[in-house]
Design an enzyme around this catalytic site. Sequence first.
Site, PDB file in Angstrom:
ATOM      1  CB  CYS A 113      18.021   2.462 -29.374  1.00  8.88           C
ATOM      2  SG  CYS A 113      19.222   2.157 -30.663  1.00  8.88           S
ATOM      3  CG  HIS A 247      17.482   6.936 -28.811  1.00  7.54           C
ATOM      4  ND1 HIS A 247      18.646   6.447 -28.275  1.00  7.54           N
ATOM      5  CD2 HIS A 247      17.403   6.423 -30.078  1.00  7.54           C
ATOM      6  CE1 HIS A 247      19.237   5.669 -29.162  1.00  7.54           C
ATOM      7  NE2 HIS A 247      18.516   5.645 -30.267  1.00  7.54           N
ATOM      8  CG  ASN A 277      21.923   5.450 -32.060  1.00 10.21           C
ATOM      9  OD1 ASN A 277      21.875   5.079 -30.888  1.00 10.21           O
ATOM     10  ND2 ASN A 277      20.994   5.141 -32.948  1.00 10.21           N
TER      11      ASN A 277
HETATM   12  O1  UT7 Z   1      18.517   4.119 -32.755  1.00  9.00           O
HETATM   13  C1  UT7 Z   1      17.464   3.728 -33.563  1.00  9.00           C
HETATM   14  C2  UT7 Z   1      16.911   4.871 -34.211  1.00  9.00           C
HETATM   15  N1  UT7 Z   1      17.646   5.195 -35.421  1.00  9.00           N
HETATM   16  C3  UT7 Z   1      17.316   6.320 -36.023  1.00  9.00           C
HETATM   17  O2  UT7 Z   1      16.514   7.050 -35.505  1.00  9.00           O
HETATM   18  C4  UT7 Z   1      17.905   6.642 -37.375  1.00  9.00           C
HETATM   19  C5  UT7 Z   1      16.825   7.289 -38.207  1.00  9.00           C
HETATM   20  N2  UT7 Z   1      17.231   7.681 -39.546  1.00  9.00           N
HETATM   21  C6  UT7 Z   1      18.087   8.677 -39.773  1.00  9.00           C
HETATM   22  O3  UT7 Z   1      18.617   9.258 -38.862  1.00  9.00           O
HETATM   23  C7  UT7 Z   1      18.289   9.123 -41.208  1.00  9.00           C
HETATM   24  O4  UT7 Z   1      17.355   8.481 -42.044  1.00  9.00           O
HETATM   25  C8  UT7 Z   1      19.717   8.874 -41.727  1.00  9.00           C
HETATM   26  C9  UT7 Z   1      20.681   9.812 -41.054  1.00  9.00           C
HETATM   27  C10 UT7 Z   1      20.125   7.433 -41.449  1.00  9.00           C
HETATM   28  C11 UT7 Z   1      19.775   9.105 -43.224  1.00  9.00           C
HETATM   29  O5  UT7 Z   1      19.346  10.415 -43.524  1.00  9.00           O
HETATM   30  P1  UT7 Z   1      18.312  10.660 -44.732  1.00  9.00           P
HETATM   31  O6  UT7 Z   1      18.140  12.098 -44.833  1.00  9.00           O
HETATM   32  O7  UT7 Z   1      17.107   9.811 -44.430  1.00  9.00           O
HETATM   33  O8  UT7 Z   1      19.131  10.136 -45.971  1.00  9.00           O
HETATM   34  P2  UT7 Z   1      18.795   8.931 -46.961  1.00  9.00           P
HETATM   35  O9  UT7 Z   1      18.975   7.614 -46.263  1.00  9.00           O
HETATM   36  O10 UT7 Z   1      17.476   9.194 -47.569  1.00  9.00           O
HETATM   37  O11 UT7 Z   1      19.928   9.108 -48.048  1.00  9.00           O
HETATM   38  C12 UT7 Z   1      20.006  10.256 -48.860  1.00  9.00           C
HETATM   39  C13 UT7 Z   1      21.216  10.114 -49.767  1.00  9.00           C
HETATM   40  C14 UT7 Z   1      21.292   8.787 -50.505  1.00  9.00           C
HETATM   41  O12 UT7 Z   1      21.765   9.061 -51.790  1.00  9.00           O
HETATM   42  P3  UT7 Z   1      20.765   9.099 -53.033  1.00  9.00           P
HETATM   43  O13 UT7 Z   1      20.108   7.761 -53.076  1.00  9.00           O
HETATM   44  O14 UT7 Z   1      19.793  10.211 -52.726  1.00  9.00           O
HETATM   45  O15 UT7 Z   1      21.675   9.377 -54.192  1.00  9.00           O
HETATM   46  C15 UT7 Z   1      22.351   8.021 -49.755  1.00  9.00           C
HETATM   47  O16 UT7 Z   1      23.030   7.112 -50.565  1.00  9.00           O
HETATM   48  O17 UT7 Z   1      22.412  10.205 -48.991  1.00  9.00           O
HETATM   49  C16 UT7 Z   1      23.272   9.108 -49.307  1.00  9.00           C
HETATM   50  N3  UT7 Z   1      24.056   8.772 -48.124  1.00  9.00           N
HETATM   51  C17 UT7 Z   1      25.205   9.384 -47.821  1.00  9.00           C
HETATM   52  N4  UT7 Z   1      25.919  10.357 -48.451  1.00  9.00           N
HETATM   53  C18 UT7 Z   1      27.044  10.759 -47.847  1.00  9.00           C
HETATM   54  C19 UT7 Z   1      23.767   7.868 -47.156  1.00  9.00           C
HETATM   55  N5  UT7 Z   1      24.731   7.885 -46.218  1.00  9.00           N
HETATM   56  C20 UT7 Z   1      25.633   8.811 -46.598  1.00  9.00           C
HETATM   57  C21 UT7 Z   1      26.838   9.284 -46.043  1.00  9.00           C
HETATM   58  N6  UT7 Z   1      27.500  10.263 -46.699  1.00  9.00           N
HETATM   59  N7  UT7 Z   1      27.333   8.827 -44.887  1.00  9.00           N
END
Ligand code: UT7
Length: 320
Positions: A113, A247, A277
């Site tokens: 990216c 980004h 993204n």
């Molecule tokens: O281009 C390179 C740079 N990339 C980035 O900058 C991405 C950086 N990271 C992020 O943007 C975020 O970490 C995400 C958007 C990917 C995830 O958000 P988060 O607030 O960090 O969520 P998480 O990964 O901690 O997941 C929280 C919960 C999990 O459930 P449990 O374990 O708490 O029960 C996931 O299983 O959300 C769940 N989850 C979803 N639920 C509904 C993960 N994806 C989804 C989804 N829909 N699509």
Amino acid sequence: MKYSRILGTGSYLPKKIVTNEELTKTVDTTDEWIVSRTGIRARHVASEEETSSYMGYHAGLRALEAAKLSAKDIDMIIVATTTPDKGLPNTACLLQERLGITGIPAFDMTVACAGFVYALSVADQYIRTGMLKTILVVGVDVLTAVTNWEDRSTCVLFGDGAGAVILQAADKPGILSTHLHADGRQKDSLYIPTWLPGQRKENELPYISMDGRAVFRFAVKALEQVMEEALAANQMPQSAIDWLIPHQANLRIITALAEKLKLPLDKVVVTVDRHANTSAASVPLALDEAIRDGRIQRGQTLLLDAIGGGFVWGAAVIIY
Ligand code: UT7
């Protein structure tokens, strides 16, 4: 003293749009979850025809048109992409062929990216040293082609597209500075396994894999630091920035960075809601959008930032 100036910009987005609502039919997710965690509402998804060289070509043509130049005026093509059409030839060669020109150097840079900011920096060095006059820099990716559409933690995040700039030598700035970094120790936080069939591990799926929380934490810190470094290098206060073009991975990261810079969100170009993204395309797509709709004006000061798998990250300060 020579500088490289942005003469023209262009972009391309695939015709097909996939909304959050549509994704709720195939994976266990909701529009509310996606919007509140990422700010994403929709993404463009490339067809088989809309490869990196195809999208890069159309973005490049639009940039040439905006610069009032023709393809034969270009001295070099750099394409930032992690999703090339082929193992070889590189995407820049395929784009060169589509443009109907030959002879000039053409190469890809695989910097995830952060690829566009890296490619911009390389192009800037060639122009500053007086070696070349006019360079086409393209950022393009088709990350949806390496996305597991059954994995809700990644498939909601990515989209496809291309952005391009024509850089040309000028006596006035131009690009003031670029700042690049990498930390290979973070290689397991965000990666795409090999696509070399002979080297693929049994049962390994060729899809993008990400530890979202780890990337989020690292991204906010690294981008804050590189933006401070960029401002300090130019002895600029935060108030000197007219536009932040970050980004476009997550609206929460963008908002945190804007707060750090004390920039109101209406001075930040945001496309993540409609594009998701788009990897190496995200910054040049946002840049092109804000130039074409008249928000970014000649003479204004721009701060660009990007981060991707590696980790690799960087920033650029530009007088448009
Ligand atoms: O281009 C390179 C740079 N990339 C980035 O900058 C991405 C950086 N990271 C992020 O943007 C975020 O970490 C995400 C958007 C990917 C995830 O958000 P988060 O607030 O960090 O969520 P998480 O990964 O901690 O997941 C929280 C919960 C999990 O459930 P449990 O374990 O708490 O029960 C996931 O299983 O959300 C769940 N989850 C979803 N639920 C509904 C993960 N994806 C989804 C989804 N829909 N699509």
